[in-house]
Design an enzyme around this catalytic site. Structure first.
Site, PDB file in Angstrom:
ATOM      1  N   TYR A  37       0.849  -1.191   0.000  1.00 48.30           N
ATOM      2  CA  TYR A  37       0.000   0.000   0.000  1.00 48.30           C
ATOM      3  C   TYR A  37       0.881   1.236   0.000  1.00 48.30           C
ATOM      4  CZ  TYR A  37       1.194   0.328   4.951  1.00 48.30           C
ATOM      5  OH  TYR A  37       1.873   0.443   6.135  1.00 48.30           O
ATOM      6  N   SER A  70       5.784   7.849   8.257  1.00 48.18           N
ATOM      7  CA  SER A  70       6.497   8.493   9.366  1.00 48.18           C
ATOM      8  C   SER A  70       7.960   8.094   9.437  1.00 48.18           C
ATOM      9  CB  SER A  70       5.792   8.221  10.694  1.00 48.18           C
ATOM     10  OG  SER A  70       5.970   6.886  11.097  1.00 48.18           O
ATOM     11  N   GLN A  71       8.364   7.122   8.634  1.00 54.30           N
ATOM     12  CA  GLN A  71       9.807   6.840   8.526  1.00 54.30           C
ATOM     13  C   GLN A  71      10.541   8.030   7.916  1.00 54.30           C
ATOM     14  OE1 GLN A  71       7.271   5.298   7.127  1.00 54.30           O
ATOM     15  NE2 GLN A  71       7.692   4.411   5.122  1.00 54.30           N
ATOM     16  N   LYS A 176       6.245   1.240  19.943  1.00 57.45           N
ATOM     17  CA  LYS A 176       5.723   0.268  18.971  1.00 57.45           C
ATOM     18  C   LYS A 176       6.461  -1.041  19.186  1.00 57.45           C
ATOM     19  CE  LYS A 176       4.739  -0.462  14.086  1.00 57.45           C
ATOM     20  NZ  LYS A 176       4.693   0.061  12.712  1.00 57.45           N
ATOM     21  N   GLU A 293      27.120  -1.156  36.812  1.00 55.09           N
ATOM     22  CA  GLU A 293      28.383  -1.716  36.331  1.00 55.09           C
ATOM     23  C   GLU A 293      29.259  -0.654  35.673  1.00 55.09           C
ATOM     24  OE1 GLU A 293      28.647  -5.858  34.731  1.00 55.09           O
ATOM     25  OE2 GLU A 293      26.475  -5.599  34.545  1.00 55.09           O
TER      26      GLU A 293
HETATM   27  N1  ASP Z   1       5.430   3.095   7.637  1.00 60.04           N
HETATM   28  C1  ASP Z   1       4.173   3.546   8.165  1.00 60.04           C
HETATM   29  C2  ASP Z   1       4.405   4.859   8.879  1.00 60.04           C
HETATM   30  O1  ASP Z   1       4.919   4.900   9.948  1.00 60.04           O
HETATM   31  C3  ASP Z   1       3.594   2.528   9.066  1.00 60.04           C
HETATM   32  C4  ASP Z   1       2.314   2.912   9.763  1.00 60.04           C
HETATM   33  O2  ASP Z   1       1.808   4.010   9.701  1.00 60.04           O
HETATM   34  O3  ASP Z   1       1.761   2.026  10.449  1.00 60.04           O
HETATM   35  O4  ASP Z   1       4.076   5.858   8.350  1.00 60.04           O
END
Ligand code: ASP
Length: 338
Positions: A37, A70-71, A176, A293
């Site tokens: 998608y 969002s990546q 997440k 440690e």
């Molecule tokens: N790659 C998508 C995003 O973070 C995944 C999502 O929305 O679930 O934009």
């Protein structure tokens, strides 16, 4: 872009502005593979149109801030979002803000906004694991739940909340946890703030006082690199990050934020040169504690507490942008759980 109203509804209903940024919640199927998608293909107006009864919960206005997975989020988008939310929250005719966002980095955007938005008005982030065209897409139910939370009187003063899968999470702890499942968001250390039931939102505990930091003036934020620890690690990546201009380093350490001697020595060396070193953990649960440690006091290092590496990076960026650099003051910020 100016806000546009969805429908002329009773003025007694609260007014919510939905700021959309993209993500799977706005995704539409693509033929490239069975599950493929494209993120950010559908407008927030169309998404709300798929939520039965939304017009009975609130008067809703829409603004598109970005249209990305969002990546691809950047600190420039964070600043745009924070400034716009601040403007809207200052208006008497706006009661709450809702941000649609991809799930991949939602926890980072949530913490950035939680740290920098001074408003008491509810700010709720929402996304989905399945695109809008999927069988049983979770977007409409998540949007409805987010509206219920945003309009709940007990939502005020809690900073930024994340709502998915009928669960309300605080920005500090939410993460997440699953690549695929709708229950992906969890608050592993502090637990959820509440749930959304058929009768509405239910909070499990009262809100706690929250301290905010000034919104940084401009992007890019100070460079903070995350270095992931592993068995047999050396200091190569720490040195590369410093050479690239990092002003802060977050170690995604083993166990209690540990790493091989050479790695800790490189962090301590960097700290002496003014590069703030924070020890977080690659373990999904539990705090990173000081002086177990690793002798943080002697080496000038900071323990991340309950912040996972991605959140530690966001917090350190905001601190550095505000001129907070000494290990003890940075440590106090990392000790907070609100
Ligand atoms: N790659 C998508 C995003 O973070 C995944 C999502 O929305 O679930 O934009």
């Amino acid at each position: 872009m100016p806000a546009s109203s969805s429908s002329p509804l009773s003025s007694s209903l609260p007014r919510i502005v939905i700021l959309s940024t993209g993500g799977t919640i706005a995704g539409a199927a693509d033929a490239r593979s069975k599950g493929g998608y494209n993120a950010a293909a559908v407008s927030a107006q169309s998404l709300i149109a798929a939520v039965p009864g939304a017009e009975e919960i609130a008067r809703i206005d829409f603004e598109q801030v970005a249209a990305i997975g969002s990546q691809d989020i950047t600190d420039a988008v964070w600043l745009t979002l924070a400034r716009r939310i601040t403007e809207l929250a200052a208006r008497d005719d706006v009661d709450a803000l809702l941000v649609t966002h991809g799930t991949d980095t939602m926890e980072e955007t949530a913490l950035f906004l939680h740290l920098t938005l001074a408003t008491d008005k509810p700010v709720v982030m929402v996304g989905a694991m399945r695109p809008s065209t999927a069988l049983s897409g979770d977007g409409p139910a998540n949007l409805r739940a987010a509206l219920m939370v945003a309009t709940h009187p007990e939502s005020r003063g809690r900073g930024v909340m994340v709502v998915l899968n009928d669960t309300i999470h605080g920005a500090r702890d939410v993460t997440k946890t699953s690549t695929t499942q709708v229950e992906t968001f969890q608050s592993p250390n502090l637990g959820p703030l509440g749930y959304v039931t058929p009768n509405g939102a239910v909070f499990l505990r009262p809100g706690t006082p929250r301290i905010t930091l000034p919104l940084p003036e401009s992007a890019p934020l100070p460079r903070v690199s995350i270095v992931h620890a592993y068995a047999g690690m050396d200091d190569l990546l720490i040195k590369a990050a410093i050479d690239a201009g990092a002003r802060g380093l977050v170690l995604a350490g083993v166990g209690d934020g540990n790493a091989a001697r050479t790695v800790i020595a490189a962090l301590a060396e960097a700290a002496k040169a003014g590069v703030v070193g924070v020890r977080a953990s690659r373990c999904p649960l539990g705090p990173v504690l000081r002086n177990i440690e690793v002798s943080d006091d002697a080496l000038g290092l900071v323990a991340a507490g309950l912040h996972n590496p991605a959140k530690a990076r966001v917090l350190l960026q905001v601190l550095l942008a505000n001129g907070v650099t000494t290990p003890t003051t940075v440590q106090s910020a990392f000790d907070r759980t609100d």
